[in-house]
Design a protein around this motif. Structure first.
Motif, PDB file in Angstrom:
ATOM      1  N   TYR A 351      40.745  54.442  48.514  1.00 18.43           N
ATOM      2  CA  TYR A 351      39.798  53.692  47.687  1.00 18.43           C
ATOM      3  C   TYR A 351      39.051  54.587  46.696  1.00 18.43           C
ATOM      4  CZ  TYR A 351      40.563  49.366  50.220  1.00 18.43           C
ATOM      5  OH  TYR A 351      41.137  48.234  50.733  1.00 18.43           O
ATOM      6  N   MET A 352      38.720  55.798  47.087  1.00 17.27           N
ATOM      7  CA  MET A 352      37.955  56.661  46.200  1.00 17.27           C
ATOM      8  C   MET A 352      38.819  57.303  45.120  1.00 17.27           C
ATOM      9  SD  MET A 352      34.764  56.457  46.863  1.00 17.27           S
ATOM     10  CE  MET A 352      35.106  54.723  47.163  1.00 17.27           C
ATOM     11  N   SER A 353      40.145  57.118  45.202  1.00 23.74           N
ATOM     12  CA  SER A 353      41.020  57.636  44.152  1.00 23.74           C
ATOM     13  C   SER A 353      41.074  56.682  42.954  1.00 23.74           C
ATOM     14  CB  SER A 353      42.444  57.834  44.704  1.00 23.74           C
ATOM     15  OG  SER A 353      42.991  56.593  45.123  1.00 23.74           O
ATOM     16  N   ALA A 354      40.420  55.532  43.080  1.00 17.39           N
ATOM     17  CA  ALA A 354      40.399  54.563  41.982  1.00 17.39           C
ATOM     18  C   ALA A 354      39.728  55.180  40.757  1.00 17.39           C
ATOM     19  CB  ALA A 354      39.644  53.304  42.410  1.00 17.39           C
ATOM     20  N   THR A 355      40.347  54.989  39.602  1.00 17.31           N
ATOM     21  CA  THR A 355      39.779  55.558  38.372  1.00 17.31           C
ATOM     22  C   THR A 355      38.489  54.860  37.972  1.00 17.31           C
ATOM     23  OG1 THR A 355      41.186  54.049  37.096  1.00 17.31           O
ATOM     24  CG2 THR A 355      42.041  56.275  37.512  1.00 17.31           C
ATOM     25  N   ASN A 356      38.342  53.597  38.401  1.00 13.39           N
ATOM     26  CA  ASN A 356      37.131  52.839  38.086  1.00 13.39           C
ATOM     27  C   ASN A 356      36.619  52.192  39.368  1.00 13.39           C
ATOM     28  OD1 ASN A 356      35.098  51.240  37.091  1.00 13.39           O
ATOM     29  ND2 ASN A 356      36.335  50.287  35.469  1.00 13.39           N
ATOM     30  N   LEU A 357      35.428  52.577  39.797  1.00 12.67           N
ATOM     31  CA  LEU A 357      34.886  52.040  41.043  1.00 12.67           C
ATOM     32  C   LEU A 357      34.686  50.525  40.980  1.00 12.67           C
ATOM     33  CD1 LEU A 357      32.268  54.763  42.044  1.00 12.67           C
ATOM     34  CD2 LEU A 357      34.617  54.486  42.827  1.00 12.67           C
ATOM     35  N   LYS A 358      34.644  49.979  39.755  1.00 15.64           N
ATOM     36  CA  LYS A 358      34.525  48.539  39.593  1.00 15.64           C
ATOM     37  C   LYS A 358      35.734  47.809  40.174  1.00 15.64           C
ATOM     38  CE  LYS A 358      34.013  45.044  35.951  1.00 15.64           C
ATOM     39  NZ  LYS A 358      35.272  44.350  36.229  1.00 15.64           N
ATOM     40  N   ASP A 359      36.871  48.515  40.235  1.00 15.85           N
ATOM     41  CA  ASP A 359      38.112  47.901  40.723  1.00 15.85           C
ATOM     42  C   ASP A 359      38.191  47.854  42.248  1.00 15.85           C
ATOM     43  OD1 ASP A 359      38.933  47.624  38.080  1.00 15.85           O
ATOM     44  OD2 ASP A 359      39.917  49.594  38.059  1.00 15.85           O
ATOM     45  N   ILE A 360      37.211  48.451  42.934  1.00 19.44           N
ATOM     46  CA  ILE A 360      37.258  48.482  44.403  1.00 19.44           C
ATOM     47  C   ILE A 360      36.968  47.097  44.961  1.00 19.44           C
ATOM     48  CG2 ILE A 360      36.142  49.385  46.478  1.00 19.44           C
ATOM     49  CD1 ILE A 360      35.717  51.997  45.014  1.00 19.44           C
ATOM     50  N   ASP A 361      37.864  46.631  45.822  1.00 19.47           N
ATOM     51  CA  ASP A 361      37.695  45.355  46.511  1.00 19.47           C
ATOM     52  C   ASP A 361      36.859  45.626  47.766  1.00 19.47           C
ATOM     53  OD1 ASP A 361      37.954  43.053  48.052  1.00 19.47           O
ATOM     54  OD2 ASP A 361      39.965  42.616  47.299  1.00 19.47           O
ATOM     55  N   VAL A 362      35.554  45.356  47.668  1.00 17.60           N
ATOM     56  CA  VAL A 362      34.634  45.712  48.749  1.00 17.60           C
ATOM     57  C   VAL A 362      34.960  44.949  50.030  1.00 17.60           C
ATOM     58  CG1 VAL A 362      32.219  45.814  49.469  1.00 17.60           C
ATOM     59  CG2 VAL A 362      32.823  46.257  47.092  1.00 17.60           C
ATOM     60  N   GLY A 363      35.235  43.650  49.891  1.00 16.36           N
ATOM     61  CA  GLY A 363      35.560  42.857  51.077  1.00 16.36           C
ATOM     62  C   GLY A 363      36.805  43.360  51.775  1.00 16.36           C
TER      63      GLY A 363
END
Length: 543
Positions: A351-363
Motif C-alpha cells: 500500500y505504501m508503494s502507491a505513487t498517490n496516497l489518494k489511491d489507497i483503498d482504506v476499507g
C-alpha cells in the motif's frame, strides 16, 4: 380452564406447527443432502417468511460471519415486503399511546413511506405542526422471531452449510451465527434502544447541524413498539445528480459528511453501524443520518490502537505495526511473531508503494489487516470488526457520491489533530515519508540482497531474526528448575523457623513439643522431598 392454562397448552401446538413448517421448507430445499448454496439459502429464507428475511438482511452485511458469496446473494433480500393494513398500523399506535390517532396527529397518511420485515414507516403531522415519521412494529413479530430462534437453535446442529464456488470449501458455524443474529435482532425489536442511540448520536456526534444533522426523537410517541422522529424532507445521497441540479456543492457536502464520520469513529467512539446510501439523506444541501438501529462503539484503547496502526503503516515501521495490531485483538492460539511481521511488512509495502496516497483503498486495507490477524489466530474485538464493515460501506458511498475525496488524507489529518502532549506527529509523518523516499532512491543503486539487509537493519528486523525460536523447551525446563529451587529454599526457611519454635517450646505442646514446630517440620520435609524429586526429574530429562 383459565386463559393462562389455555395459552400454555396452545404454545406447544404452535411450536409443533411452526417446526413442521420449517422442516417442510428445509426438506423442499434438500438442506440435508448437500448443505445450502448461497442461492438456496436466500430462497429458503424467503419461503420461511418475514422473520427469516430480516435475518438474511442482517447476515448480508456480516462478511466476518459468512463467506462473501453468501453475503452477495443475501443482499437481494433488501427489498420492500408486503405492508401492514392501515387499520392494523393505526391500532398499534393507539394501543401504545392510549390515544386515538386524531388526538395525536392533524394528518396521518395510511400509505406507508416504506415497509420492512419488522416495521413500516408512516408520515404524519402532529397537532403542533411538527412533521414526523412514525415507525410501527408488526404485531406479534417479536414473539414469532423469538420462537423461531428457539427452533432454529435446535435445528442448527443438523444443518451442514458449506460455501460452494469459493476457492476453498468453508463450513459455517450456524450456532455461532444464530447467537449473534439473535442478539442483534432482539435489540432491533425494542425501538427504545434505537431511540436512545439517536439521542446519544445527537449529543456526541453533531458539532454543527448546519453541516451535518439527524432527526430528533419525539418522546411522547416513542415506546417499545413505535418510534417517532422528526421528518427529513429530502432524498437519498445516491441521487448525486439532484444535488447538483439544486445548486449544491457535492465536494463540500462530501467533506462535511466524511469529517463527521471520522469524528464519530475517532473522537466520539460512537458511530453509525450501517451507513449505506439509504441511511444518508440530503435535505437543503445538508446530509442527515437516519436509522440508528445499528451503532458501534469504540473504547479509547481501540481508537489509540487504530491511530498507532495508521502511523506505523505510513512509516513502514513493521514492529510498531505488529504491536498496534496485537492491541486490536486477543491471541487465541500459538503466535509466530516473525511470520506475522513478515506478512504485515508485505501489506505495508503493497500500500505504501502507491505513487498517490489518494489511491489507497482504506476499507480494503483495514479489511486485509483484519483477515491477516484472523489467519494468525488473533481475534479482533467485535467493535473493531463493526467499524471495518462501517468504514467499507462509508467508503463505497463516498466513492459514488464524491470520488475526488481523499479519504486517506482526511484520515491522516484527523489522526494528527489527536496528537497529545505537544508531540509533533505531523513532522514525524513528513520525516517518515521523506526517509521512505530517500531509502527508495538509495535502494535503486544497491544490489538487491544488500538492499534487503540494509532495510532490515534500519527497521530493527535483525533483532527479530535473532529471537530464540525453537528454544521453548529449554526455557520451560529452566523455569521449572527455578520454581523448584525456590520451593526448596522456602522449605529451608520453614524448617529454620520450626527449629526456633521448637527451642522456644511455643504452645500448644504435645509431650513437651510445640505443635506448630511439628507441623512446620512436616511441611518443610514434604516440600523438600517434592522439590528434590522435580529437580532430579528435570536433570534426567535434560540429558
Amino acid at each position: 380452564m383459565t386463559d393462562q392454562q389455555t395459552m400454555k397448552n396452545e404454545k406447544p401446538k404452535k411450536n409443533k406447527k411452526r417446526s413442521a413448517e420449517i422442516f417442510g421448507v428445509f426438506a423442499k430445499h434438500n438442506f440435508y443432502t448437500n448443505g445450502f448454496t448461497p442461492e438456496e439459502l436466500r430462497t429458503t429464507l424467503e419461503d420461511l417468511g418475514p422473520t427469516y428475511v430480516k435475518i438474511g438482511q442482517i447476515m448480508s452485511s456480516r462478511t466476518d460471519m459468512l463467506p462473501k458469496s453468501y453475503c452477495r446473494e443475501l443482499e437481494k433480500l433488501r427489498s420492500t415486503v408486503k405492508p401492514l393494513e392501515a387499520e392494523v398500523a393505526r391500532a398499534v399506535i393507539e394501543q401504545e399511546t392510549g390515544k386515538r390517532i386524531e388526538e395525536l396527529y392533524s394528518e396521518f397518511r395510511d400509505e406507508p413511506l416504506g415497509s420492512a420485515s419488522i416495521a413500516q414507516a408512516h408520515y404524519g403531522v402532529l397537532l403542533d405542526g411538527t412533521r414526523v415519521v412514525t415507525k410501527v412494529q408488526r404485531p406479534g413479530i417479536a414473539d414469532m422471531m423469538r420462537e423461531d430462534f428457539v427452533l432454529l437453535n435446535k435445528l442448527a446442529g443438523m444443518v451442514n452449510a458449506t460455501a460452494e464456488g469459493d476457492d476453498e470449501a468453508e463450513t459455517l458455524d450456524l450456532k455461532g451465527i444464530l447467537h449473534e443474529l439473535e442478539k442483534v435482532t432482539e435489540e432491533e425489536l425494542d425501538f427504545r434502544i434505537e431511540a436512545d442511540h439517536t439521542r446519544t448520536f445527537r449529543k456526541l456526534c453533531l458539532e454543527d447541524e448546519s453541516q451535518v444533522s439527524c432527526p430528533r426523537i419525539i418522546d411522547e410517541l416513542t415506546s417499545k413498539h413505535i418510534l417517532t422522529m422528526t421528518f427529513v424532507d429530502g432524498y437519498s445521497i445516491s441521487h448525486r445528480d439532484r444535488v447538483e441540479e439544486e445548486g449544491y456543492d457535492r465536494l463540500e457536502i462530501g467533506k462535511a459528511l466524511l469529517n463527521n464520520y471520522l469524528h464519530q469513529v475517532l473522537d466520539a467512539g460512537f458511530f453509525h453501524g450501517d451507513p449505506h446510501q439509504g441511511n444518508i439523506m440530503i435535505s437543503g444541501g445538508v446530509p442527515y443520518w437516519i436509522d440508528f438501529g445499528m451503532v458501534g462503539q469504540l473504547s479509547e484503547a481501540n481508537i489509540s490502537a487504530i491511530q498507532n496502526l495508521i502511523f506505523a503503516l505510513v512509516q513502514e515501521d513493521v514492529e510498531a505495526m505488529t504491536n498496534a495490531a496485537l492491541a486490536l485483538g486477543t491471541v487465541k492460539g500459538k503466535l509466530n511473531k516473525t511470520r506475522l511481521m513478515d506478512d504485515l511488512e508485505s501489506i505495508s509495502s503493497q500500500y505504501m508503494s502507491a505513487t498517490n496516497l489518494k489511491d489507497i483503498d482504506v476499507g480494503k486495507l483495514m479489511g486485509e489487516l483484519t483477515d491477516l490477524l484472523n489467519e494468525h489466530h488473533i481475534a479482533v474485538s467485535p467493535e473493531y470488526t463493526m467499524m471495518i464493515r462501517s468504514l467499507v460501506t462509508m467508503e463505497g458511498v463516498l466513492e459514488m457520491f464524491c470520488p475526488e475525496l481523499d479519504l486517506f488524507g482526511f484520515l491522516q489529518e484527523k489522526l494528527l489533530s489527536r496528537a497529545k502532549e505537544g508531540i509533533d506527529l505531523k513532522e514525524k509523518l513528513t520525516s517518515a515519508m521523506g526517509s521512505l523516499a530517500a531509502t527508495t532512491l538509495r535502494t535503486v543503486k544497491l544490489p538487491g540482497l544488500a538492499s534487503d539487509v540494509l532495510r532490515n537493519l534500519v527497521k530493527g528486523r535483525l533483532k527479530i531474526s535473532f529471537e530464540l525460536t525453537g528454544y521453548e523447551e529449554p526455557f520451560h525446563v529452566l523455569i521449572e528448575v527455578i520454581k523448584n529451587v525456590l520451593i526448596a529454599i522456602f522449605a529451608c526457611v520453614i524448617f529454620s523457623g520450626s527449629c526456633r519454635i521448637y527451642t522456644a517450646s511455643m504452645p500448644p505442646l504435645i509431650d513437651g513439643v510445640s505443635l506448630f514446630a511439628l507441623a512446620g517440620f512436616a511441611v518443610s520435609i514434604a516440600l523438600a522431598i517434592y522439590s528434590i524429586r522435580k529437580l532430579i526429574k528435570a536433570a534426567e530429562g535434560k540429558h
